[in-house]
Each structure stands twice: as C-alpha cells, then as structure tokens.
Scaffold this motif. Structure first.
Motif, PDB file in Angstrom:
ATOM      1  N   SER A  37      -4.033  -4.819  -3.844  1.00  0.00           N
ATOM      2  CA  SER A  37      -4.443  -6.211  -3.811  1.00  0.00           C
ATOM      3  C   SER A  37      -5.757  -6.354  -4.549  1.00  0.00           C
ATOM      4  O   SER A  37      -6.682  -5.586  -4.348  1.00  0.00           O
ATOM      5  N   SER A  38      -5.832  -7.364  -5.421  1.00  0.00           N
ATOM      6  CA  SER A  38      -7.042  -7.575  -6.201  1.00  0.00           C
ATOM      7  C   SER A  38      -8.124  -8.277  -5.411  1.00  0.00           C
ATOM      8  O   SER A  38      -9.246  -8.413  -5.881  1.00  0.00           O
ATOM      9  N   LEU A 177      -7.328   0.433  11.522  1.00  0.00           N
ATOM     10  CA  LEU A 177      -7.343  -0.937  11.001  1.00  0.00           C
ATOM     11  C   LEU A 177      -7.520  -1.965  12.118  1.00  0.00           C
ATOM     12  O   LEU A 177      -8.178  -3.001  11.930  1.00  0.00           O
ATOM     13  N   GLU A 178      -6.932  -1.695  13.267  1.00  0.00           N
ATOM     14  CA  GLU A 178      -7.102  -2.620  14.392  1.00  0.00           C
ATOM     15  C   GLU A 178      -8.552  -2.666  14.862  1.00  0.00           C
ATOM     16  O   GLU A 178      -9.059  -3.728  15.249  1.00  0.00           O
ATOM     17  N   LYS A 179      -9.233  -1.529  14.838  1.00  0.00           N
ATOM     18  CA  LYS A 179     -10.654  -1.519  15.203  1.00  0.00           C
ATOM     19  C   LYS A 179     -11.475  -2.306  14.186  1.00  0.00           C
ATOM     20  O   LYS A 179     -12.404  -3.039  14.563  1.00  0.00           O
ATOM     21  N   GLU A 180     -11.137  -2.148  12.910  1.00  0.00           N
ATOM     22  CA  GLU A 180     -11.844  -2.919  11.888  1.00  0.00           C
ATOM     23  C   GLU A 180     -11.561  -4.404  12.016  1.00  0.00           C
ATOM     24  O   GLU A 180     -12.426  -5.241  11.745  1.00  0.00           O
ATOM     25  N   TYR A 194      -4.415  -7.435   8.204  1.00  0.00           N
ATOM     26  CA  TYR A 194      -3.070  -7.672   8.742  1.00  0.00           C
ATOM     27  C   TYR A 194      -1.999  -7.179   7.761  1.00  0.00           C
ATOM     28  O   TYR A 194      -0.965  -6.621   8.178  1.00  0.00           O
ATOM     29  N   SER A 195      -2.257  -7.359   6.463  1.00  0.00           N
ATOM     30  CA  SER A 195      -1.304  -6.888   5.456  1.00  0.00           C
ATOM     31  C   SER A 195      -1.210  -5.363   5.464  1.00  0.00           C
ATOM     32  O   SER A 195      -0.121  -4.791   5.379  1.00  0.00           O
TER      33      SER A 195
END
Length: 264
Positions: A37-38, A177-180, A194-195
C-alpha cells in the motif's frame, strides 16, 4: 600396469553397493501474497516489524526455505521419531522377533545423519515453474518397499511443518497488529492495520484448507522394482585408460634413466 589397473577397476565395481532409488516430483506452490500500500506513510516499517512481506511471497524462496529445514537435524529427528524409522533404517541391528536392539540402540544423531545422506533435492533456478525433485537412495535395504513411503512422507512432513509455522507466524502478527491498533487513534492508520490483520487471517484460512502448503506433488514416489544400474563399464574404462597412462609414463621414465646411465 594396464592389466593390474583393469583388474582393480573390475574388483572395485563388484564391491559397489546395490542402491535403490525413489523420487518425488513436486511443484513449489505460492502462498497467499499481500499487496503493498502506498499510503503506509509513517507506518512503512510496521509490516516488517510484524513479520509481514508487503511485496508478495515468492514460491522459490518458500521452497528453498522448506528444503533447507529438511536438512536440519531437528526436523529429521522429529520425523524419525514420529514414523518410528529406527528399526527400519537400522534393520540389521534390530531383532524383529524380540523387539530389541542387538548391539545397542543407535543414537538420534546417527539415524539423522544416515537419513540425511540418503536424501537429495534438486531445484533448477532457471525453471520458472518451480519444479523440485526429492530423491531417496538406499544402499542394500532390507525392505525396499519402505523407500517410496519414506520419500512421500518426507514431502508431507515438510508441508505440515511449513503450514504449522505459517499459522503460528500469522497469529503472532495478528497479536502484534492488534496491540498497535489499540495505541493509535488515526483513522488512516487504523484502516491500514485492519487491512494487515485481514491479510493475516486470510493466510491462516488458506493454510488450514490447503494440505499441500509448500509443495504440490505431481508424481509420487513408487516402489523401485530394480536397483540402480552400476557404472561398471565406465569404471573399467577409466581403469584401462589409467593403466595405459601409467604404462607410458613408466616406459618413458625407464627409457630416460637407461639413457642417463649409458651417458655416465
């Protein structure tokens, strides 16, 4: 000299062990790739920290990693214990009637080194299809029928090990990722997180539904009916040529020393 080297070559060829060989032809399959993703912005290094590859996965790299793990001692020892291969690989030291070892049980290191010496793998880097050949060579086996089973089971174990490893890594990534996600309130960053979580969940789902995770078997190993052909003619030919070379060398050297003695 020619006669002696030829006889020696014939004797050496007669002492070569009988080798049975089984081969599995596989296709290196690619796992689900994730698109970059850019709009990552300040979170451009987040994917690397979570153990993700934003540029997509390479089937060749995954295949090479699986083949590298195949040659590790820990993988082979676990495989031997799981399949109970010690009595099969060391059948000459195992009493089938008494169910005990004759001269003591071989160590895990001895068994793993024996199996490692039997297995060879080849992957042509120029082959874009990702074809991989796993060969199992067994010298003078007591039960040649087991060769094909071991070769096929090795591929299944590699796939199972890689599948389990991918699922664990994906779960660890989701946890990170959930912690972030809990620590950020920026909408754009939340969308990216989320992606990434969705991609890891898709990876887990694909791993659960695909048994042939890394390698897809195209041609399974079959029981070898005949032993591999020994290179007897080539060995004898090399022996003859070596004898001729030594004969000429000896004759030239003898003639040279005779001339030197006459001069003196």
């Amino acid at each position: 000299f020619t006669a002696l080297t030829t006889l020696g070559a014939i004797y050496y060829a007669s002492t070569l062990p009988t080798i049975y060989k089984a081969e599995v032809l596989m296709l290196s399959s690619s796992s689900s790739s994730s698109s970059s993703s850019s709009s990552l912005g300040k979170l451009s290094g987040l994917a690397d920290m979570a153990g993700l590859s934003m540029g997509g996965s390479s089937a060749g790299i995954e295949g090479e990693q699986a083949l590298a793990r195949l040659k590790t001692r820990s993988f082979l020892i676990n495989y031997i214990k799981e399949k109970n291969l010690k009595p099969i690989l060391f059948a000459d030291q195992w009493s089938e009637q008494g169910k005990l070892w004759i001269d003591g049980e071989p160590s895990n290191r001895e068994v793993s080194e024996l199996l490692l010496g039997m297995v060879t793998t080849s992957m042509d880097p120029r082959d874009k299809a990702g074809l991989v050949t796993l060969s199992l060579e067994w010298e003078n086996p007591h039960n040649p029928n087991k060769i094909a089973d071991i070769a096929n089971d090795l591929v299944s174990s590699m796939n199972h090990h890689a599948k389990r490893r991918a699922i664990l890594e994906a779960r660890d990534s989701i946890s990170f990722l959930e912690k972030e996600l809990e620590q950020t309130s920026i909408l754009n960053s939340q969308t990216i997180l989320y992606s990434l979580i969705e991609q890891q969940m898709q990876k887990i789902m694909l791993a659960n539904i695909r048994d042939e995770f890394i390698f897809k078997v195209i041609d399974s190993a079959i029981v070898p009916k005949h032993a591999e052909t020994k290179p007897v003619l080539m060995i004898v030919f090399v022996g003859i040529m070596l004898g001729v070379f030594l004969s000429f060398l000896f004759s030239i050297s003898l003639n040279y020393f005779k001339k030197e003695l006459k001069i003196l």
